[in-house]
Design an enzyme around this catalytic site. Structure first.
Site, PDB file in Angstrom:
ATOM      1  N   ASP A   1       0.823  -1.213   0.000  1.00 23.24           N
ATOM      2  CA  ASP A   1       0.000   0.000   0.000  1.00 23.24           C
ATOM      3  C   ASP A   1       0.851   1.254   0.000  1.00 23.24           C
ATOM      4  O   ASP A   1       1.889   1.317   0.677  1.00 23.24           O
ATOM      5  CB  ASP A   1      -0.915   0.014   1.227  1.00 23.24           C
TER       6      ASP A   1
ATOM      7  N   GLY B   1      10.292   1.065  -3.698  1.00 20.86           N
ATOM      8  CA  GLY B   1       8.976   1.672  -3.509  1.00 20.86           C
ATOM      9  C   GLY B   1       8.832   2.289  -2.136  1.00 20.86           C
ATOM     10  O   GLY B   1       8.269   3.387  -1.985  1.00 20.86           O
TER      11      GLY B   1
ATOM     12  N   ASP C   1      16.758  -8.044  -4.442  1.00 16.14           N
ATOM     13  CA  ASP C   1      17.210  -7.596  -5.763  1.00 16.14           C
ATOM     14  C   ASP C   1      18.513  -6.801  -5.713  1.00 16.14           C
ATOM     15  O   ASP C   1      19.175  -6.631  -6.743  1.00 16.14           O
ATOM     16  CB  ASP C   1      16.143  -6.721  -6.431  1.00 16.14           C
TER      17      ASP C   1
ATOM     18  N   HIS D   1      13.693  -8.488 -10.528  1.00 15.93           N
ATOM     19  CA  HIS D   1      12.949  -7.407 -11.166  1.00 15.93           C
ATOM     20  C   HIS D   1      13.739  -6.877 -12.358  1.00 15.93           C
ATOM     21  O   HIS D   1      14.003  -7.610 -13.296  1.00 15.93           O
ATOM     22  CB  HIS D   1      12.621  -6.321 -10.147  1.00 15.93           C
TER      23      HIS D   1
END
Length: 376
Positions: A78, A115, A138, A182
């Site tokens: 979120d 993010g 990652d 990713h």
């Protein structure tokens, strides 16, 4: 004189990763035990902060979590400024500010990847005292030497490649192993090198299927009747990479809302098509080499399990350094790993940026020198 920091909040956001609990423990034990701060954990990322779902992280709450995988706090993807509440997308930044004030939280610690760094930076700009720690398997967070979670995942992926060698050799097959990461190739490159993969394909170096087939053919002529192909989930053929680049340039050039939406739809469609890339690659190699090809997708197994010693140490170092920065009232930063030490980096230097594999990186050069095919 600045007031003493009395109470801090901590949350984990984005994908789970080995070392999150070690980092929670590192922050919490240093803040609580060394500096006398109260520590509050928020459940399920930023949503728990909005919904005021919390747990006190005292001595007993932090005990015994160092070796546990995942996150005891839970996580979610979120975004504070775009959260779905009662079926509507809303900006909950104001609610977050109000909750933190009501609870007497002097600083919010956010553990996460790219993010989370962006979301934390938005909260910092909104006037909230924020510090972040870099987490992701990652290894693609900018401005840090390492992210916790990477070393553990690297070991898991390497072990998988080791195990795939025996079945590939026994059945004279091409084994294509898809590895996470990713849009960054660190995990695939590292595991491919450590596991002795014959072909390593990463997003930073678009590949030619014909070049891969030729490399496998040369191995066959030299008496090697099998090959291991380590392919990153974000790796692309040269043609697909050109198409993606055109779409991304269109998005950057877009001036109107309609142009942006159209460019985003095009990119989304390309990403959907790319999801079956590894299976297509295996089929193409089978046709070109006339060798049986099999696919192994490692998936979420790379993110699971107990963190390795290296990640436990890194998470503890970053966590304890975070408590130091909170005590010094240095906010709006990410605690970056720098050699054996740490360094606070302003969030505006981290948010929205990626740490990708440079084409001239020493690992790439080493791979080429030991005759590993990189697809180009």
């Amino acid at each position: 004189m600045a007031k003493k920091i009395k109470r801090i909040g901590i949350l984990t956001a984005g994908g789970d990763s080995p070392g999150l609990n070690a980092a929670i423990r590192g922050v919490g034990k240093a803040a609580h035990g060394y500096y006398g701060m109260e520590v509050v954990g928020f459940r399920d990322g930023f949503r728990g902060l909005v919904e005021n779902r919390r747990v006190n992280l005292d001595h007993s709450g932090l005990s015994g979590i160092l070796t546990i995988g995942g996150t005891i706090l839970g996580t979610s993807r979120d975004k504070p400024h775009r959260m779905v509440i009662d079926g509507r997308t809303r900006d909950m930044t104001g609610v977050i500010k109000a909750n933190l004030k009501k609870l007497g939280i002097d600083c919010l610690v956010c553990l996460g990847g790219g993010g989370t760094q962006k979301n934390a930076f938005r909260l910092h700009k909104a006037g909230i005292n924020v510090i972040t720690l870099p987490k992701t398997i990652d290894n693609d967070v900018a401005m840090t030497d390492a992210t916790f979670g990477y070393a553990t995942a690297l070991g898991i992926a390497t072990d998988a490649i080791d195990r795939l060698h025996s079945t590939a050799h026994s059945h004279h097959r091409i084994i294509v192993a898809e590895i996470m990461g990713h849009r960054a190739g660190w995990l695939t490159l590292g595991a491919g090198l450590a596991g002795g993969a014959d072909v390593i394909l990463i997003p930073e170096i678009p590949y030619s299927v014909e070049s891969i087939a030729e490399a496998i053919g040369r191995r066959s002529k030299q008496g090697s009747n099998f090959s291991i192909v380590a392919v990153a989930e974000g790796a692309m053929s040269q043609n697909d990479a050109r198409v993606f680049a055109i779409a991304e340039k269109a998005l950057k050039r877009a001036k109107t809302l309609n142009e942006k939406l159209e460019a985003k739809r095009e990119i989304a469609a390309l990403e959907v098509r790319h999801q079956g890339n590894t299976l297509r690659l295996a089929h193409q190699l089978e046709e070109l080499t006339h060798l049986e090809s099999r696919v192994t997708i490692l998936g979420y197994v790379q993110r699971g399990g107990a963190p390795c010693a290296e990640d436990r140490i890194l998470a503890t170092r970053l966590g304890s350094a975070c408590a130091d920065l909170i005590n010094e009232r240095k906010f709006g930063v990410m605690v970056a790993a720098r050699g054996d030490g740490t360094q606070p980096v302003p969030l505006d230097q981290v948010a929205g940026k990626l740490h990708l594999v440079p084409p001239d990186h020493s690992w790439v050069e080493s791979a080429r020198k030991v005759q590993t095919c990189l697809g180009a």
